[in-house]
Motif scaffolding. Structure first.
Motif, PDB file in Angstrom:
ATOM      1  N   LYS A 103       0.643  -1.045   0.129  1.00  0.00           N
ATOM      2  CA  LYS A 103       0.083   0.019   0.062  1.00  0.00           C
ATOM      3  C   LYS A 103       0.855   1.299  -0.022  1.00  0.00           C
ATOM      4  O   LYS A 103       0.713   2.241  -0.668  1.00  0.00           O
ATOM      5  N   LYS A 143       2.065   1.851  -3.455  1.00  0.00           N
ATOM      6  CA  LYS A 143       0.909   2.379  -4.262  1.00  0.00           C
ATOM      7  C   LYS A 143       1.014   3.877  -4.042  1.00  0.00           C
ATOM      8  O   LYS A 143       0.872   4.617  -5.016  1.00  0.00           O
ATOM      9  N   THR A 190      -5.583   4.695  -4.288  1.00  0.00           N
ATOM     10  CA  THR A 190      -4.810   3.661  -3.821  1.00  0.00           C
ATOM     11  C   THR A 190      -5.232   2.426  -3.026  1.00  0.00           C
ATOM     12  O   THR A 190      -4.685   1.594  -2.502  1.00  0.00           O
ATOM     13  N   PHE A 222      -3.930  -2.522  -8.529  1.00  0.00           N
ATOM     14  CA  PHE A 222      -3.022  -1.865  -9.537  1.00  0.00           C
ATOM     15  C   PHE A 222      -2.572  -2.957 -10.434  1.00  0.00           C
ATOM     16  O   PHE A 222      -1.768  -3.835 -10.204  1.00  0.00           O
ATOM     17  N   ALA A 240       4.861  -1.273  -6.911  1.00  0.00           N
ATOM     18  CA  ALA A 240       3.460  -0.834  -6.670  1.00  0.00           C
ATOM     19  C   ALA A 240       2.557  -1.774  -7.261  1.00  0.00           C
ATOM     20  O   ALA A 240       1.184  -1.645  -7.179  1.00  0.00           O
ATOM     21  N   CYS A 241       2.917  -2.547  -8.229  1.00  0.00           N
ATOM     22  CA  CYS A 241       2.102  -3.470  -8.945  1.00  0.00           C
ATOM     23  C   CYS A 241       1.617  -4.562  -8.084  1.00  0.00           C
ATOM     24  O   CYS A 241       2.201  -5.328  -7.218  1.00  0.00           O
TER      25      CYS A 241
END
Length: 316
Positions: A40, A43, A60, A64, A159-160
């Motif tokens: 998190k 993201k 967020t 993602f 962030a994926c």
């Protein structure tokens, strides 16, 4: 890295196979929760960076999904595009997704590659259609990262949640990019080709989302010369609805008819990289991933931990 080090020591930095020690923590609720918090935070870092660079505000709390690779028809960003159109139309029809989705693209394309530019134009147009529709933008966002480079990748890869490795099987569906996403705890959605095959072997089929034709099926179609995209377009109302939307009033309001029409014609009359046969299978697996993400966050974190733990095999 610091969290991994606190769990298994620093040996993995010299011998990546030591990441397997993380498998001892697959049922540790505190570790899984911490892993989710780190994701998190990553993201939020990407969202802050993208807002600063492009003025885009990302949700967020959404899943993602990221597709970052060369913009090429065999990489099939156009398949992802058709999925996003499908989701847009489903939301408009009152069928909301299991989780909000942020779909992020990063790519480079040769300046003379006309169809690649048409795909980029269509994605940018669709992003505007979505962002201007409050009914849809609550559940769906599309962001195309400008000037994709290593600095952008450093923000995007950690962030994926869902790594898009959806190239046509037999065309090397994924390479080292997929491994970087794996090492950073993203689950893979992809065809059974390239590094996807080895990742599936390493983590097990429960920890990867495989869809679509096999390499053998694809090669057979090429050899037989019997693939006719128009037959698929005419036979499948769901697919036809998505392709027809490319030149809809909604898209033409923001986009250029020449670019949109050329891509539409390419899909209906050529589709050399067989987007259409994999369309429905892609929707099913991606929506399953979205549901899994929403329904059981702890199970999702456990699977991300397994992905990281098994990533040592791919170390150079």
């Amino acid at each position: 890295t610091s969290e991994i080090e606190s769990l298994i020591g620093s040996g993995f930095k010299k011998d990546a196979s030591e990441l397997k020690k993380l498998l001892n923590y697959t049922d540790d609720a505190e570790v899984l929760k911490k892993l989710s918090c780190i994701k998190k935070s990553n993201k939020e870092a990407l969202a802050s960076w993208l807002e600063d660079k492009q003025g885009i505000k990302l949700n967020t709390n959404a899943m993602f999904s990221i597709q970052s690779k060369r913009l090429h028809e065999y990489k099939r960003q156009q398949l992802n595009l058709l999925f996003l159109i499908h989701e847009y139309l489903e939301i408009k029809a009152g069928h909301t997704p299991a989780t909000p989705l942020v779909s992020i693209f990063g790519a480079k394309a040769a300046p003379a590659y006309i169809i690649a530019k048409d795909i980029i134009h269509s994605l940018l147009t669709l992003s505007q259609v979505i962002s201007e529709d409050p009914e849809v933008s609550r559940y769906l966002q599309l962001a195309f990262v400008e000037n994709y480079n290593v600095s952008a990748a450093e923000k995007m890869i950690p962030a994926c949640d869902l790594s898009e490795q959806i190239s046509l099987a037999s065309k090397e569906a994924s390479g080292t990019g997929n491994m970087k996403f794996m090492l950073n705890g993203a689950l893979t959605l992809g065809t059974m080709d390239g590094a996807n095959v080895e990742i599936a072997e390493a983590v097990g089929n429960d920890n990867i989302y495989i869809f679509g034709q096999s390499s053998k099926q694809v090669i057979h179609r090429y050899a037989a010369g019997d693939y006719c995209a128009k037959d698929w377009y005419e036979a499948d109302p769901n697919l036809r609805r998505a392709i027809d939307f490319l030149t809809s009033e909604e898209m033409l309001k923001y986009g250029d008819e020449e670019h949109l029409k050329r891509l539409q014609n390419e899909l209906i009359n050529k589709d050399w990289f067989q987007t259409l046969p994999d369309f429905n299978a892609y929707i099913v697996r991606k929506e399953q991933a979205m549901s899994d993400y929403a329904v059981n966050p702890e199970a999702w974190s456990r699977r991300t931990l397994i992905k990281i733990a098994e990533a040592g095999f791919f170390s150079s």
